[in-house]
Design a protein around this motif. Sequence first.
Motif, mmCIF file in Angstrom:
data_model
loop_
_atom_site.group_PDB
_atom_site.id
_atom_site.type_symbol
_atom_site.label_atom_id
_atom_site.label_comp_id
_atom_site.label_asym_id
_atom_site.label_seq_id
_atom_site.Cartn_x
_atom_site.Cartn_y
_atom_site.Cartn_z
ATOM 1 N N GLY A 63 16.738 -43.149 30.706
ATOM 2 C CA GLY A 63 16.882 -44.534 31.152
ATOM 3 C C GLY A 63 17.353 -45.465 30.055
ATOM 4 N N LEU A 197 21.556 -40.194 33.566
ATOM 5 C CA LEU A 197 21.382 -41.132 34.669
ATOM 6 C C LEU A 197 22.617 -41.158 35.562
ATOM 7 C CD1 LEU A 197 19.775 -44.625 34.551
ATOM 8 C CD2 LEU A 197 22.025 -44.369 35.575
ATOM 9 N N ILE A 206 14.785 -40.475 38.163
ATOM 10 C CA ILE A 206 15.802 -41.479 37.832
ATOM 11 C C ILE A 206 15.737 -42.638 38.827
ATOM 12 C CG2 ILE A 206 18.285 -41.912 37.707
ATOM 13 C CD1 ILE A 206 17.262 -40.358 35.323
ATOM 14 N N ASP A 210 14.309 -45.359 36.463
ATOM 15 C CA ASP A 210 15.438 -45.807 35.649
ATOM 16 C C ASP A 210 16.479 -46.663 36.374
ATOM 17 O OD1 ASP A 210 14.325 -44.500 33.502
ATOM 18 O OD2 ASP A 210 15.418 -42.639 33.862
ATOM 19 N N LYS A 213 15.953 -50.317 36.171
ATOM 20 C CA LYS A 213 16.291 -50.933 34.884
ATOM 21 C C LYS A 213 17.749 -51.387 34.873
ATOM 22 C CE LYS A 213 12.951 -48.033 32.434
ATOM 23 N NZ LYS A 213 12.748 -47.011 31.384
#
Length: 239
Positions: A63, A197, A206, A210, A213
Amino acid sequence: MFRSQLSRLSLCAAAIGALTIAALAIAPSRAAEEAVIIPAPAIDAKEADGIQTAVIAGGCFWGVQGVYQHTAGVVSAVSGYSGGTKASASYDLVSGGNTGHAEAVEIKYDPKKISYGKILQIFFSVVHDPTQLNRQGPDVGTQYRSAIFFANDEQKKVAEAYIAQLNAAKVYRKPIATKLDKLDVFYAAEAYHQDYLTLHPNQPYIVFNDIPKIHALKKIFADNYIEKPTLVGNAKATN
């Protein structure tokens, strides 16, 4: 080599519960660590000539790398290890948490387009929860610690001042736990960790930890966000 990846998948699957991956892709879930809107650093590094390097650690490097690959001014973001020896710089060993290494990301950036302070602002705001030292989301251990590996005295000064600034402003409920360590050597991680990712956007870990984010980066740092990631290899996303 997939032991830790499978662990991440199982932990994430339990957290997601009945939600499907497809639904999450359409309406991103809350990340394990919420993004926080924070002030820019009062003290920043002077603009320098040439490409500069920053090395940071904030949990799983998938991430962290992904965020900076979507950040304007970043020339490259490479997943790897820092804090330990060359002999122990491998995923199988680092995953045990006894090597001294942290999963880190080496960021090469153009200081005329993005400053070191802005990189740290993104780090503290959307990359991870800096009040947790050896844990981020479902990942626990010293290899997931929050750390800034400063390359020179100026980076150290900027990082120390910014941490003090954010603590004084009480931006977070708890004090920042991020450790500052002098950068010794950064070791690039195995090829299968690079661009992870982008290559695995629908993997449960993911999706849950992530992708939010990236959405937070786009929302909070719109001026610094780029849609097309700057990749290590000629990665092609797989769904």
